[in-house]
Scaffold this active site. Structure first.
Site, PDB file in Angstrom:
ATOM      1  N   SER A  96      39.825  41.774  33.908  1.00  0.00           N
ATOM      2  CA  SER A  96      39.106  40.670  33.474  1.00  0.00           C
ATOM      3  C   SER A  96      38.187  40.714  32.542  1.00  0.00           C
ATOM      4  O   SER A  96      37.028  41.510  32.832  1.00  0.00           O
ATOM      5  CB  SER A  96      38.439  40.032  34.850  1.00  0.00           C
ATOM      6  OG  SER A  96      39.369  39.446  35.771  1.00  0.00           O
ATOM      7  N   LYS A 171      40.078  32.781  34.231  1.00  0.00           N
ATOM      8  CA  LYS A 171      39.387  33.398  34.968  1.00  0.00           C
ATOM      9  C   LYS A 171      37.848  33.529  35.140  1.00  0.00           C
ATOM     10  O   LYS A 171      37.206  33.611  36.160  1.00  0.00           O
ATOM     11  CB  LYS A 171      39.795  35.138  34.699  1.00  0.00           C
ATOM     12  CG  LYS A 171      39.395  35.991  35.499  1.00  0.00           C
ATOM     13  CD  LYS A 171      39.602  35.830  37.184  1.00  0.00           C
ATOM     14  CE  LYS A 171      38.954  36.665  37.976  1.00  0.00           C
ATOM     15  NZ  LYS A 171      39.474  38.266  37.955  1.00  0.00           N
ATOM     16  N   LYS A 239      29.313  41.609  35.670  1.00  0.00           N
ATOM     17  CA  LYS A 239      30.031  41.519  34.339  1.00  0.00           C
ATOM     18  C   LYS A 239      30.754  40.040  33.945  1.00  0.00           C
ATOM     19  O   LYS A 239      30.433  39.597  33.050  1.00  0.00           O
ATOM     20  CB  LYS A 239      31.013  42.823  34.542  1.00  0.00           C
ATOM     21  CG  LYS A 239      31.759  42.767  33.105  1.00  0.00           C
ATOM     22  CD  LYS A 239      33.393  42.129  33.454  1.00  0.00           C
ATOM     23  CE  LYS A 239      33.965  42.801  34.487  1.00  0.00           C
ATOM     24  NZ  LYS A 239      35.464  42.280  34.630  1.00  0.00           N
TER      25      LYS A 239
END
Length: 294
Positions: A96, A171, A239
């Protein structure tokens, strides 16, 4: 059956690589910590000592590493995949990362005669172990078709969401929704505990109504048991929240609730909770409420 190089054998990558080996593919695994290859070897795979060794002769290269710089290093460094993969190799990035980085790397792959798709996953450690991951794929129709047999060995819900980079964009949206749900669940549990409600009963009835969700089903038991062993670490979700807030700003999209949750995720990281499962957001709510374990 394909010859697959699998780079990154962490919490998610290891069970995924093992599923591919058990499905009959020839899987060469590489991880910076060599001991992480043990499970793959037990499942019938082969431990490689370098990326170059793993990708030599591979039809497919799968990557599952934490962040954009890691993917860039694995793919584009002097010792990376792009330098050693044979022409027409299909690169599947399960990581990701930032959509713009994905697009740049895919373009570099094309210049080198390689094919690259982004296929980030959702479902956490449980989904990886059960081969029930949700996979959002950014690719051409041809590359998606070529990747589908590989994806079916590790996932249950596999959807082609658009061209290169689209998988990473979806995502990011997924992580926005999940983070918001986990934070609200943590707030609800702290609220219920303050009123001495039977928490198990409360969670059961909430799960049967409109408040029910996969987040409630999977994360409420962890919060109630105060088991924050990582299925998906707070530091990684931090993140991801950086990715979605940055991408939203670039698109002139306002995400006020998402921005608050991003700050709460950052607070959890700053308070030493980064290695915990993201259900550990409960601890942040308790800190803000002046309540510890009860």
């Amino acid at each position: 059956m394909s010859s697959i190089a699998f780079i990154g054998l962490g919490i998610m990558g290891s069970p995924m690589a093992c599923h591919l080996a058990r499905a009959g593919h020839t899987v060469y695994g590489y991880n910076r910590s060599p001991q992480r290859c043990a499970a793959l070897v037990e499942a019938g795979g082969v431990a490689a000592e370098s990326i170059a060794e793993a990708v030599k002769g591979a039809d497919v290269v799968a990557v599952m590493v934490p962040d954009s710089p890691d993917v860039h290093d694995v793919l584009a460094s002097d010792g990376g995949v792009f330098a050693h993969a044979q022409p027409e190799t299909l690169v599947i990035d399960f990581s990701s990362i930032r959509p713009d980085v994905t697009k740049e790397l895919a373009e570099e792959a094309r210049r080198r005669g390689l094919r690259m798709i982004d296929a980030p996953v959702s479902g956490g450690e449980a989904g990886a172990k059960n081969a029930s991951l949700s996979i959002m794929v950014g690719a051409t129709e041809r590359d998606f078709a070529a990747a589908t047999p590989i994806l079916q060995a590790v996932g249950k819900t596999i959807v082609h969401v658009g061209p290169t980079g689209a998988g990473q964009t979806v995502k990011a949206a997924n992580q926005l929704i999940v983070a918001g749900n986990i934070e609200l669940l943590a707030e609800a549990i702290t609220f219920l505990r303050a009123y001495a409600v039977d928490l198990d009963a409360a969670v059961k009835v909430l799960g049967g109504g409109l408040a029910g969700s996969a987040v409630l089903d999977q994360k409420a038991p962890k919060m109630l048991a105060r088991n924050f062993d990582p299925g998906f670490r707070i530091e990684l979700h931090h993140k991801d929240m950086g990715i979605v807030t940055s991408a939203a700003r670039e698109a002139d999209v306002v995400i006020p609730l998402g921005a608050v949750v991003a700050q709460l995720m950052a607070s959890a990281l700053a308070n030493g909770d980064g290695a915990l499962d993201h259900s550990g957001l409960l601890l942040g709510v308790e800190r803000l409420s002046g309540r510890g374990e009860s």
